[in-house]
Design a protein around this motif. Structure first.
Motif, PDB file in Angstrom:
ATOM      1  N   ALA A 113      -0.796  11.384   6.849  1.00 35.87           N
ATOM      2  CA  ALA A 113      -0.428   9.963   6.899  1.00 35.87           C
ATOM      3  C   ALA A 113      -0.261   9.522   8.342  1.00 35.87           C
ATOM      4  N   HIS A 114      -0.472   8.246   8.574  1.00 32.62           N
ATOM      5  CA  HIS A 114      -0.346   7.696   9.931  1.00 32.62           C
ATOM      6  C   HIS A 114       0.665   6.580   9.947  1.00 32.62           C
ATOM      7  N   GLU A 161       6.479   3.873   4.750  1.00 36.46           N
ATOM      8  CA  GLU A 161       7.140   3.418   5.983  1.00 36.46           C
ATOM      9  C   GLU A 161       8.433   2.662   5.675  1.00 36.46           C
ATOM     10  N   VAL A 199       1.037   3.595   2.175  1.00 38.38           N
ATOM     11  CA  VAL A 199       1.550   3.800   3.536  1.00 38.38           C
ATOM     12  C   VAL A 199       2.665   2.797   3.847  1.00 38.38           C
ATOM     13  N   GLN A 200       2.506   1.550   3.448  1.00 39.90           N
ATOM     14  CA  GLN A 200       3.569   0.557   3.658  1.00 39.90           C
ATOM     15  C   GLN A 200       4.839   0.959   2.911  1.00 39.90           C
ATOM     16  N   ILE A 212       7.766  12.439   7.086  1.00 38.03           N
ATOM     17  CA  ILE A 212       6.329  12.539   7.312  1.00 38.03           C
ATOM     18  C   ILE A 212       6.069  13.723   8.238  1.00 38.03           C
ATOM     19  N   TRP A 242      -1.028   7.050  -3.744  1.00 40.20           N
ATOM     20  CA  TRP A 242      -0.129   7.770  -2.832  1.00 40.20           C
ATOM     21  C   TRP A 242      -0.768   9.115  -2.450  1.00 40.20           C
ATOM     22  N   ALA A 251      -3.830   8.802  -0.254  1.00 43.09           N
ATOM     23  CA  ALA A 251      -3.504   8.445   1.127  1.00 43.09           C
ATOM     24  C   ALA A 251      -2.997   9.648   1.918  1.00 43.09           C
ATOM     25  N   THR A 292       0.871  -1.165   0.000  1.00 45.22           N
ATOM     26  CA  THR A 292       0.000   0.000   0.000  1.00 45.22           C
ATOM     27  C   THR A 292       0.916   1.226   0.000  1.00 45.22           C
ATOM     28  N   LEU A 348      -0.146  11.193   1.529  1.00 45.62           N
ATOM     29  CA  LEU A 348       1.298  11.132   1.765  1.00 45.62           C
ATOM     30  C   LEU A 348       1.988  12.314   1.096  1.00 45.62           C
TER      31      LEU A 348
END
Length: 153
Positions: free
Chosen positions: A152-153, A24, A20-21, A146, A116, A119, A18, A121
């Motif tokens: 984003a979380h 990260e 977010v993945q 970030i 992206w 989300a 994803t 980001l």
């Protein structure tokens, strides 16, 4: 086999991330995002901060650690390359091609740059789009940072 069938087949075999993945993984220092979108798309929609820009027709040569035309980051076959395109289709084919070269940690972002952005980001809009990386290019991309404002979380 039609292209839609081929993309579906490739995507079924990829450990896709994803947005977010992917963010990260890059933020943790374990991966690089490689943006293969053409300049006109990056100019119109923006860029992922810190992404390595490599034109699709040069991708395998820039990331193969045994190729003389590689970029400095391509020092090992253990690197995780996360390919990003506009919608998450050509990036799947590109990641599959990298895996065929022995870069087995290569993958892509499900939904591409569009996902992206959706989300929340980080995206930057440089005055001039980032130049694609060339063989031996010493530029080191910055890792995206970030912020609370990014959503984003």
């Amino acid at each position: 086999m039609a292209i839609d069938e081929r993309v579906s087949e490739v995507q079924a075999g990829l450990p896709r991330l994803t947005p977010v993945q992917a963010f990260e993984a890059v933020r943790s220092g374990t991966a690089y995002i490689v943006d293969t979108r053409p300049e006109y798309q990056r100019r119109a929609a923006g860029e992922v901060p810190g992404a390595i820009v490599i034109e699709r027709n040069h991708l395998e040569w820039r990331l193969d650690p045994v190729c003389a035309a590689r970029i400095p980051e391509a020092a090992s076959s253990d690197i995780q390359w996360i390919v990003l395109c506009e919608g998450g289709y050509s990036s799947s084919l590109a990641a599959d091609s990298l895996r065929g070269l022995g870069l087995l940690r290569s993958t892509d972002v499900a939904g591409g740059f569009q996902a992206w952005q959706d989300a929340g980001l980080p995206v930057v809009h440089p005055a001039t789009p980032t130049e694609p990386r060339l063989a031996g290019d010493p530029r080191t991309p910055e890792r995206p940072v970030i912020s609370e404002a990014s959503g984003a979380h």
